[in-house]
Enzyme design. Sequence first.
Site, mmCIF file in Angstrom:
data_model
loop_
_atom_site.group_PDB
_atom_site.id
_atom_site.type_symbol
_atom_site.label_atom_id
_atom_site.label_comp_id
_atom_site.label_asym_id
_atom_site.label_seq_id
_atom_site.Cartn_x
_atom_site.Cartn_y
_atom_site.Cartn_z
ATOM 1 N N LYS A 95 51.574 31.800 44.239
ATOM 2 C CA LYS A 95 50.852 32.533 45.291
ATOM 3 C C LYS A 95 50.070 31.544 46.158
ATOM 4 C CE LYS A 95 51.010 36.489 42.263
ATOM 5 N NZ LYS A 95 50.435 37.742 41.823
ATOM 6 N N HIS A 151 57.891 40.654 47.482
ATOM 7 C CA HIS A 151 56.826 40.743 46.491
ATOM 8 C C HIS A 151 55.861 41.862 46.890
ATOM 9 C CE1 HIS A 151 53.310 39.765 44.110
ATOM 10 N NE2 HIS A 151 54.125 39.119 43.295
ATOM 11 N N GLU A 169 52.789 42.001 46.970
ATOM 12 C CA GLU A 169 51.680 41.576 47.845
ATOM 13 C C GLU A 169 52.151 41.446 49.292
ATOM 14 O OE1 GLU A 169 50.575 38.236 45.402
ATOM 15 O OE2 GLU A 169 49.967 39.646 43.855
HETATM 16 P P1 PGA Z 1 50.813 37.902 37.250
HETATM 17 O O1 PGA Z 1 51.619 37.980 38.633
HETATM 18 O O2 PGA Z 1 51.681 37.154 36.260
HETATM 19 O O3 PGA Z 1 49.542 37.157 37.579
HETATM 20 O O4 PGA Z 1 50.564 39.307 36.802
HETATM 21 C C1 PGA Z 1 53.001 38.217 38.649
HETATM 22 C C2 PGA Z 1 53.516 38.246 40.067
HETATM 23 O O5 PGA Z 1 52.812 38.722 40.969
HETATM 24 O O6 PGA Z 1 54.637 37.778 40.333
#
Ligand code: PGA
Length: 253
Positions: A11, A95, A97
């Site tokens: 990220k 994704h 997000e």
């Molecule tokens: P996380 O994120 O392992 O921090 O839950 C997974 C992702 O968003 O791909």
Amino acid sequence: MRRPIFAANWKMHKTLSEAAAFTQEFLPLVAPREGVDIVLCPPFTALGAVAWSVAGSRVALGAQNMYRETHGAFTGEVSPVMLADIGCRYVILGHSERRQYFGERDDLINQKVKAAFAHGLTPILCVGETLAEREEGRTEAVCRSQALACTEGLSAEQAATLVIAYEPVWAIGTGRNCAAADAQATVALIRSLLAGRFGESAAASLRIQYGGSVKPGNTAEYMALPDVDGALVGGASLEAVSFAAICQAGAVR
Ligand code: PGA
């Protein structure tokens, strides 16, 4: 047999020096591991540095997003041609997000998936329901519609090499991972949907990861599921030791 694939989604984390420190620590930890694919997906600014660090190793490079066009007046965007040129083999697309904060919708994600294939990149296509959708009993419907809309127009050959990440949105970054039986049910549903569209052989080849609060301590539980072929890892991929332990837990299947 499908080869497990573990991808680190960093990220918006890590400067150049932090990315270099990670790879220096990480590569010796995974050097002897055979039988799994490992992908690091740094932010765009660290792609070049990580490409250089992993060259000649068995760790592959991926990006976290891209635009659907090859070039042009698209201020702030990065194209599949640029990603392939810098050494990416994978690209995370759709994704949650990107969907939630940047308004990406299935039709745009579908165009990106096709553009990735056109330029030799393997998409890691993310699908998954929000908490509200789960509580309304819409998990299957949401995953069905995302998986079908985002893979529209692909050939069976492309579908066979696709990577899908099933990530329940409520499990991302919350420490509240999805029960293994629930993950298996949704992943099996996605595989059967794609079998209907692309044929059994393509569906049996394509890999489906689980993502959402994956940690070294729960990886083996997911890898024991017949339809889960690895993990897309956010928070626990930021530390070299922790992501290496996840890759190691996945190598035992
Ligand atoms: P996380 O994120 O392992 O921090 O839950 C997974 C992702 O968003 O791909």
